[in-house]
Design a protein around this motif. Structure first.
Motif, short mmCIF file in Angstrom:
data_model
loop_
_atom_site.label_atom_id
_atom_site.label_comp_id
_atom_site.label_asym_id
_atom_site.label_seq_id
_atom_site.Cartn_x
_atom_site.Cartn_y
_atom_site.Cartn_z
N LYS A 86 0.84 -1.21 0.00
CA LYS A 86 0.00 0.00 0.00
C LYS A 86 0.86 1.25 0.00
O LYS A 86 2.03 1.22 0.37
N ARG A 87 0.22 2.35 -0.39
CA ARG A 87 0.80 3.69 -0.25
C ARG A 87 0.06 4.36 0.91
O ARG A 87 -1.15 4.55 0.85
N VAL A 88 0.81 4.69 1.95
CA VAL A 88 0.20 5.20 3.18
C VAL A 88 0.91 6.48 3.61
O VAL A 88 2.14 6.56 3.58
N VAL A 89 0.11 7.46 4.03
CA VAL A 89 0.66 8.65 4.65
C VAL A 89 0.60 8.43 6.15
O VAL A 89 -0.46 8.14 6.71
N LEU A 90 1.75 8.53 6.81
CA LEU A 90 1.85 8.39 8.26
C LEU A 90 2.37 9.70 8.81
O LEU A 90 3.35 10.25 8.30
N PHE A 91 1.69 10.21 9.83
CA PHE A 91 2.24 11.38 10.52
C PHE A 91 2.22 11.11 12.01
O PHE A 91 1.42 10.33 12.51
N ALA A 92 3.17 11.74 12.69
CA ALA A 92 3.33 11.52 14.13
C ALA A 92 3.20 12.85 14.84
O ALA A 92 3.61 13.90 14.33
N VAL A 93 2.65 12.77 16.03
CA VAL A 93 2.47 13.95 16.88
C VAL A 93 3.06 13.66 18.26
O VAL A 93 3.09 12.52 18.70
N PRO A 94 3.53 14.70 18.94
CA PRO A 94 4.05 14.50 20.28
C PRO A 94 2.98 14.03 21.28
O PRO A 94 3.30 13.31 22.21
N GLY A 95 1.74 14.43 21.08
CA GLY A 95 0.72 13.98 22.00
C GLY A 95 -0.69 14.33 21.55
O GLY A 95 -0.94 15.44 21.08
N ALA A 96 -1.58 13.37 21.69
CA ALA A 96 -3.00 13.62 21.42
C ALA A 96 -3.49 14.72 22.36
O ALA A 96 -3.03 14.82 23.50
N PHE A 97 -4.36 15.54 21.88
CA PHE A 97 -4.99 16.62 22.64
C PHE A 97 -4.07 17.79 22.96
O PHE A 97 -4.49 18.74 23.61
N THR A 98 -2.80 17.74 22.56
CA THR A 98 -1.93 18.88 22.80
C THR A 98 -2.28 19.96 21.77
O THR A 98 -2.84 19.67 20.72
N PRO A 99 -2.00 21.23 22.07
CA PRO A 99 -2.50 22.33 21.23
C PRO A 99 -2.16 22.25 19.74
O PRO A 99 -3.06 22.27 18.90
N THR A 100 -0.88 22.16 19.39
CA THR A 100 -0.52 22.13 17.96
C THR A 100 -1.09 20.89 17.28
O THR A 100 -1.56 20.96 16.15
N CYS A 101 -1.08 19.79 17.98
CA CYS A 101 -1.58 18.53 17.41
C CYS A 101 -3.08 18.60 17.13
O CYS A 101 -3.54 18.17 16.07
N SER A 102 -3.83 19.13 18.07
CA SER A 102 -5.30 19.15 17.97
C SER A 102 -5.84 20.32 17.17
O SER A 102 -6.92 20.21 16.58
N LEU A 103 -5.12 21.43 17.17
CA LEU A 103 -5.65 22.63 16.52
C LEU A 103 -5.09 22.85 15.11
O LEU A 103 -5.66 23.62 14.35
N ASN A 104 -3.99 22.17 14.78
CA ASN A 104 -3.33 22.42 13.51
C ASN A 104 -3.04 21.13 12.75
O ASN A 104 -3.53 20.94 11.65
N HIS A 105 -2.22 20.26 13.33
CA HIS A 105 -1.71 19.11 12.59
C HIS A 105 -2.82 18.13 12.17
O HIS A 105 -3.00 17.88 10.97
N LEU A 106 -3.53 17.59 13.13
CA LEU A 106 -4.59 16.63 12.83
C LEU A 106 -5.69 17.24 11.95
O LEU A 106 -6.10 16.62 10.96
N PRO A 107 -6.21 18.43 12.27
CA PRO A 107 -7.28 18.98 11.42
C PRO A 107 -6.89 19.10 9.95
O PRO A 107 -7.72 18.88 9.07
#
Length: 161
Positions: free
Chosen positions: A34-55
């Protein structure tokens, strides 16, 4: 050693909380053939992760899949219950995989661990994104600072696929 473009991902098993309950997902199940996009975040619910990266990945999901990508996954050094709650609260449940690397085994095998103890987070993952084809890293974008989500953002990934 840090993972690089051209390297095969190390074998790992993640936990994911799905609508049917907790499941284990191996790197082979997720990436083989498969061709998969994987991204990693320092932590679920943290500000940059929840307000920018994941959205960004949720908003661009259809555009990413339209470019021949089979799946999208986010990984964090959080337990599967936290990742499941984040999937539900973000509206991402069933749209992308929310993978728990609960003991940081995958993160350490990639050489992507970062000590965020100064911010009370402890050992976490660096923020990055990668395009993986049949288990091999084709692109890799690592942020200089865990509080930024620019080179690893969905918009940047769209330009690479």
């Amino acid at each position: 050693m840090t993972i690089s473009v051209g390297d095969k991902l190390p074998a790992a098993t993640f936990k994911e909380k799905t609508a049917d309950g907790p499941v284990e997902i191996t790197t082979d199940q997720l990436f083989a053939g498969k061709r998969v996009v994987l991204f990693a975040v320092p932590g679920a619910f943290t500000p940059t992760c929840s307000l920018n990266h994941l959205p960004g990945y949720l908003e661009n999901r259809d555009a990413i899949l339209a470019r021949g990508i089979d799946d999208i996954a986010v990984v964090a050094v959080n337990d599967l219950h936290v990742m499941g709650a984040w999937a539900t609260s973000s509206g991402g449940q069933g749209k992308i995989h929310f993978l728990s690397d609960w003991n940081a085994a995958f993160t350490k095998a990639l050489g992507m661990e970062i000590d965020l103890s100064a911010g009370t987070l402890g050992l976490r993952s660096k923020r990055y994104s990668m395009l993986v084809e049949d288990g091999v890293v084709k692109t890799l974008n690592v942020e200089e600072s865990p509080g930024q989500a620019t080179v690893s953002a969905a918009a940047a990934m769209l330009e690479q696929i």
